[in-house]
Design a protein around this motif. Structure first.
Motif, PDB file in Angstrom:
ATOM      1  N   ALA A 103       0.896  -0.990   0.011  1.00 59.00           N
ATOM      2  CA  ALA A 103      -0.128  -0.057  -0.072  1.00 59.00           C
ATOM      3  C   ALA A 103       0.741   1.383  -0.045  1.00 59.00           C
ATOM      4  O   ALA A 103       0.490   2.132  -0.819  1.00 59.00           O
ATOM      5  N   ASN A 104       2.023   1.284   0.792  1.00 55.50           N
ATOM      6  CA  ASN A 104       2.834   2.326   0.959  1.00 55.50           C
ATOM      7  C   ASN A 104       3.871   2.400  -0.189  1.00 55.50           C
ATOM      8  O   ASN A 104       4.592   3.297  -0.421  1.00 55.50           O
ATOM      9  N   GLN A 105       3.891   1.293  -1.073  1.00 51.77           N
ATOM     10  CA  GLN A 105       5.043   1.515  -2.202  1.00 51.77           C
ATOM     11  C   GLN A 105       6.300   1.753  -1.596  1.00 51.77           C
ATOM     12  O   GLN A 105       6.999   2.542  -2.270  1.00 51.77           O
ATOM     13  N   THR A 106       6.826   0.854  -0.831  1.00 49.56           N
ATOM     14  CA  THR A 106       8.127   0.906  -0.293  1.00 49.56           C
ATOM     15  C   THR A 106       8.516  -0.353   0.083  1.00 49.56           C
ATOM     16  O   THR A 106       7.843  -1.236   0.124  1.00 49.56           O
ATOM     17  N   ILE A 107       9.921  -0.217  -0.123  1.00 50.10           N
ATOM     18  CA  ILE A 107      10.584  -1.642   0.484  1.00 50.10           C
ATOM     19  C   ILE A 107      11.610  -1.176   1.489  1.00 50.10           C
ATOM     20  O   ILE A 107      12.430  -0.205   1.609  1.00 50.10           O
ATOM     21  N   THR A 108      11.932  -2.082   2.576  1.00 45.21           N
ATOM     22  CA  THR A 108      12.715  -1.803   3.695  1.00 45.21           C
ATOM     23  C   THR A 108      13.628  -2.734   3.570  1.00 45.21           C
ATOM     24  O   THR A 108      13.434  -4.244   3.685  1.00 45.21           O
ATOM     25  N   LEU A 109      14.830  -2.470   3.543  1.00 45.25           N
ATOM     26  CA  LEU A 109      15.966  -3.438   3.292  1.00 45.25           C
ATOM     27  C   LEU A 109      17.211  -3.123   4.082  1.00 45.25           C
ATOM     28  O   LEU A 109      17.328  -1.898   4.174  1.00 45.25           O
ATOM     29  N   GLU A 110      18.075  -4.091   4.599  1.00 47.28           N
ATOM     30  CA  GLU A 110      19.369  -3.938   5.283  1.00 47.28           C
ATOM     31  C   GLU A 110      20.344  -3.451   4.145  1.00 47.28           C
ATOM     32  O   GLU A 110      20.349  -3.569   3.084  1.00 47.28           O
ATOM     33  N   ALA A 111      21.345  -2.580   4.754  1.00 50.47           N
ATOM     34  CA  ALA A 111      22.340  -2.147   4.097  1.00 50.47           C
ATOM     35  C   ALA A 111      23.171  -2.952   3.099  1.00 50.47           C
ATOM     36  O   ALA A 111      23.796  -2.747   2.007  1.00 50.47           O
ATOM     37  N   GLY A 112      23.277  -4.361   3.571  1.00 49.01           N
ATOM     38  CA  GLY A 112      23.990  -5.093   2.831  1.00 49.01           C
ATOM     39  C   GLY A 112      23.241  -5.920   1.589  1.00 49.01           C
ATOM     40  O   GLY A 112      23.963  -6.836   1.098  1.00 49.01           O
ATOM     41  N   CYS A 113      22.181  -5.462   1.500  1.00 50.67           N
ATOM     42  CA  CYS A 113      21.436  -6.108   0.410  1.00 50.67           C
ATOM     43  C   CYS A 113      21.986  -5.668  -0.908  1.00 50.67           C
ATOM     44  O   CYS A 113      22.102  -4.437  -1.285  1.00 50.67           O
ATOM     45  N   ILE A 114      22.266  -6.624  -1.919  1.00 49.66           N
ATOM     46  CA  ILE A 114      22.649  -6.481  -3.227  1.00 49.66           C
ATOM     47  C   ILE A 114      21.665  -5.925  -4.085  1.00 49.66           C
ATOM     48  O   ILE A 114      20.449  -5.944  -3.988  1.00 49.66           O
ATOM     49  N   LEU A 115      21.952  -4.585  -4.760  1.00 47.30           N
ATOM     50  CA  LEU A 115      20.901  -3.917  -5.469  1.00 47.30           C
ATOM     51  C   LEU A 115      20.338  -4.806  -6.463  1.00 47.30           C
ATOM     52  O   LEU A 115      18.796  -4.487  -6.426  1.00 47.30           O
ATOM     53  N   GLN A 116      20.708  -5.787  -7.042  1.00 44.96           N
ATOM     54  CA  GLN A 116      20.065  -6.424  -8.037  1.00 44.96           C
ATOM     55  C   GLN A 116      19.239  -7.486  -7.253  1.00 44.96           C
ATOM     56  O   GLN A 116      17.876  -7.633  -7.667  1.00 44.96           O
ATOM     57  N   THR A 117      19.390  -8.039  -6.059  1.00 45.72           N
ATOM     58  CA  THR A 117      18.469  -8.589  -5.354  1.00 45.72           C
ATOM     59  C   THR A 117      17.106  -7.912  -4.844  1.00 45.72           C
ATOM     60  O   THR A 117      16.180  -8.149  -5.193  1.00 45.72           O
ATOM     61  N   ALA A 118      17.397  -6.449  -4.669  1.00 46.11           N
ATOM     62  CA  ALA A 118      16.417  -5.648  -4.277  1.00 46.11           C
ATOM     63  C   ALA A 118      15.467  -5.573  -5.360  1.00 46.11           C
ATOM     64  O   ALA A 118      14.188  -5.375  -5.514  1.00 46.11           O
ATOM     65  N   GLN A 119      16.078  -5.178  -6.484  1.00 46.42           N
ATOM     66  CA  GLN A 119      15.255  -5.051  -8.068  1.00 46.42           C
ATOM     67  C   GLN A 119      14.352  -6.369  -8.154  1.00 46.42           C
ATOM     68  O   GLN A 119      13.230  -6.126  -8.658  1.00 46.42           O
ATOM     69  N   GLU A 120      15.178  -7.491  -8.034  1.00 43.94           N
ATOM     70  CA  GLU A 120      14.469  -8.583  -8.294  1.00 43.94           C
ATOM     71  C   GLU A 120      13.142  -8.826  -7.383  1.00 43.94           C
ATOM     72  O   GLU A 120      12.265  -9.333  -7.793  1.00 43.94           O
ATOM     73  N   PHE A 129      11.874  -1.030  -8.807  1.00 40.47           N
ATOM     74  CA  PHE A 129      12.979  -0.615  -7.746  1.00 40.47           C
ATOM     75  C   PHE A 129      13.913   0.088  -8.721  1.00 40.47           C
ATOM     76  O   PHE A 129      14.894  -0.468  -9.393  1.00 40.47           O
ATOM     77  N   PRO A 130      13.769   1.425  -8.918  1.00 39.67           N
ATOM     78  CA  PRO A 130      14.214   2.128  -9.977  1.00 39.67           C
ATOM     79  C   PRO A 130      15.921   2.247 -10.149  1.00 39.67           C
ATOM     80  O   PRO A 130      16.440   2.553 -11.284  1.00 39.67           O
ATOM     81  N   LEU A 131      16.463   2.282  -8.836  1.00 37.49           N
ATOM     82  CA  LEU A 131      17.961   2.317  -9.042  1.00 37.49           C
ATOM     83  C   LEU A 131      18.557   1.271  -9.860  1.00 37.49           C
ATOM     84  O   LEU A 131      18.301   0.266  -9.626  1.00 37.49           O
ATOM     85  N   SER A 132      19.461   1.917 -10.796  1.00 35.60           N
ATOM     86  CA  SER A 132      20.069   0.743 -11.909  1.00 35.60           C
ATOM     87  C   SER A 132      21.277   1.424 -12.163  1.00 35.60           C
ATOM     88  O   SER A 132      21.623   2.428 -12.611  1.00 35.60           O
TER      89      SER A 132
END
Ligand code: FAD
Ligand code: MLT
Ligand code: ZN
Length: 471
Positions: A103-120, A129-132
């Motif tokens: 509903a809030n259109q957010t993702i909460t993630l820890e600092a060591g999360c790989i960017l591509q994993t977050a996108q997937e 997740f637009p950072l690329s």
């Protein structure tokens, strides 16, 4: 120091405190192999509480800490100095995605999360997740935020800072600041979140972040177009901005010389445009409605661009494989440069209105003063961000060329940047690479204010000392 290392090992499982040379080695040299340091130990905590305990211990013993994520940064920010007295605090074990709030259109993630994993993970729930960026398979969210990373989607979605709503940070005294909020409005005084974003590990250690998500586009069209000069490339950008508005999600520029280098190292990445144009532009449009709508729009804009003589050739990717090949061509320039040997990087932004004169004049000055050098100029043209890199003349040893010319080439390029009211660091940060260039660039007042902030937040100067600012 033996005492310190023993105490460190008691704070977390001792196998996550690396002290042997062979275990520390992978953490000591940056991606470009430009900087190598030494470290007392490499620590790999898995919780914010562990990070806080480590910082408290370091503060007690006055041991400096170098925060580290994927270690893909270009400015040596995550590489320790050669004193052997610093520890590296690598966040890779803090890699959980805590929540996707639909509903809030957010993702909460820890600092060591790989960017591509977050996108997937976001895509699996129908979100973008637009950072690329080219390093997305190994860089981490904490590093992205600490450098305020840019990449290829900034034009539409902004940089890491624009995507961040909340943070948790461990301070220089080992306290945990819980700013984990998913709010789009929050005017409660000074913006601590924005202070830590882009601070390159010098003000606090980012442990968790809340980031914005967007609906996943259903249709994307990618095209490569040929421009004869930079003025036409900018006029083309303005045309796309006017006609496609928010559907324009990528506008990247590659010069002939940068694509020649690509082809030398990756022959399979030949430019599909005819006749090696001086400027190849990659344009991407994305839409949430029908496939047909965005394709027709793209064709209409290209037709107008042909008629106005802004472009001389265009190839539209007919499928996803071809679109990916276009993007790979763009992203491989960095890898081609790495294969070619050391080069002098300039990650700069210039107002679009001055970009034509910047390139024309700087090219002439560089070629006149350093005959035979190769100007590997490419970048995120939609953001006015050039990677204006200088490689030595063919056959000249890069190491000795750089030793002799690095300072004067940087001075030449940065003087041109100042003349155009640009920035000497668009998206890669300052780290140790640009530490000595920052004072002149920021000006005395801004530089002193930065030092005041550093002293206030890290009075013992234990967080990444001598990166960004020296106090
Ligand atoms: P690191 O390199 O580990 O660290 C970078 C800085 O952040 C250091 O100062 C470090 O101390 C600090 N830091 C790391 N984690 C934390 C934390 N948790 N808390 C506080 N400080 C921390 N960058 C772009 O902006 N755009 C691009 O298009 C782009 N393309 C790239 C392509 C390639 C092939 C490569 C190798 C790099 C590229 N980069 C690009 C640079 C790099 O990937 C980014 O700077 C990235 O954001 C760094 O993330 P990292 O996890 O590797 O950080
Ligand atoms: C990129 O945009 O590919 C990176 O930021 C590049 C680089 O400077 O090599
Ligand atoms: Zn870039």
């Amino acid at each position: 120091m033996q005492d310190f290392v023993q105490q460190l090992s008691s704070l977390l499982d001792s196998k996550y405190v690396l002290t042997k040379d062979e275990d520390k080695a992978p953490y000591l040299t940056d991606w470009r192999k430009r900087f190598t340091g030494k470290a007392l130990a490499v620590v790999l905590p898995s919780t914010s509480a562990e990070v806080a305990d480590i910082v408290k211990l370091c503060a007690h013993h006055h041991v400096p800490i170098v925060p580290q994520g994927g270690h893909t940064g270009f400015c040596g920010g995550a590489t320790p100095d050669d004193s052997g007295k610093q520890i590296i605090l690598n966040l890779k074990r803090m890699n959980q995605i805590r929540e996707i709030d639909i509903a809030n259109q957010t993702i909460t993630l820890e600092a060591g999360c790989i960017l591509q994993t977050a996108q997937e993970k976001a895509a699996a729930q129908g979100f973008l997740f637009p950072l690329s960026l080219g390093a997305e398979g190994s860089c981490m969210i904490g590093g992205n935020l600490a450098t305020n990373a840019g990449g290829t989607n900034v034009l539409r979605y902004g940089n890491a800072r624009d995507l961040c709503l909340g943070l948790e940070v461990v301070t220089a005294t080992g306290e945990i600041w819980n700013g984990i909020r998913g709010l789009r409005k929050d005017n409660t005084g000074y913006d601590l979140r924005d202070l830590f974003v882009g601070s390159e590990g010098t003000l606090g250690i980012i442990t968790t972040a809340v980031m914005k998500l967007y609906p996943l586009p259903i249709s994307q069209w990618t095209t490569l177009v040929a421009c004869q000069d930079i003025a036409s490339s900018i006029a083309l950008l303005n045309l796309f901005q006017k006609r496609a508005t928010s559907l324009l999600t990528g506008f990247e520029m590659m010069t002939q010389e940068s694509l020649e280098l690509n082809e030398k190292h990756f022959p399979q990445m030949a430019n599909p445009l005819s006749g090696s144009p001086p400027f190849t532009i990659l344009v991407e449009l994305s839409d949430h409605e029908s496939e047909d709508h965005v394709k027709q729009l793209l064709e209409m804009i290209l037709e107008e661009a042909f008629e106005s003589h802004l472009i001389s050739d265009a190839v539209i990717a007919s499928n996803l494989t071809q679109a990916n090949a276009f993007w790979h061509m763009r992203e491989h320039i960095t890898l081609a440069q790495a294969q070619e040997g050391a080069n002098l990087k300039h990650d700069i932004t210039i107002p679009l209105s001055s970009l034509d004169s910047f390139i024309q004049e700087t090219d002439v000055l560089v070629r006149a003063q350093y005959p035979g050098v190769r100007i590997i100029n490419f970048g995120h043209l939609g953001d006015g961000n050039l990677h204006y890199n200088i490689a030595p003349p063919l056959g000249v040893d890069p190491k000795s060329f750089n030793e002799k010319n690095e300072k004067s080439i940087h001075e030449l390029v940065y003087a041109q940047v100042e003349r155009c009211h640009g920035s000497i660091s668009a998206e890669h940060g300052v780290g140790q690479l640009k530490l000595n260039d920052l004072r002149a660039h920021k000006g005395e007042v801004a530089h002193e204010l930065m030092k005041t902030l550093k002293r206030a937040l890290d009075p013992q100067n234990i967080l990444n000392p001598n990166k960004v600012v020296s106090i």
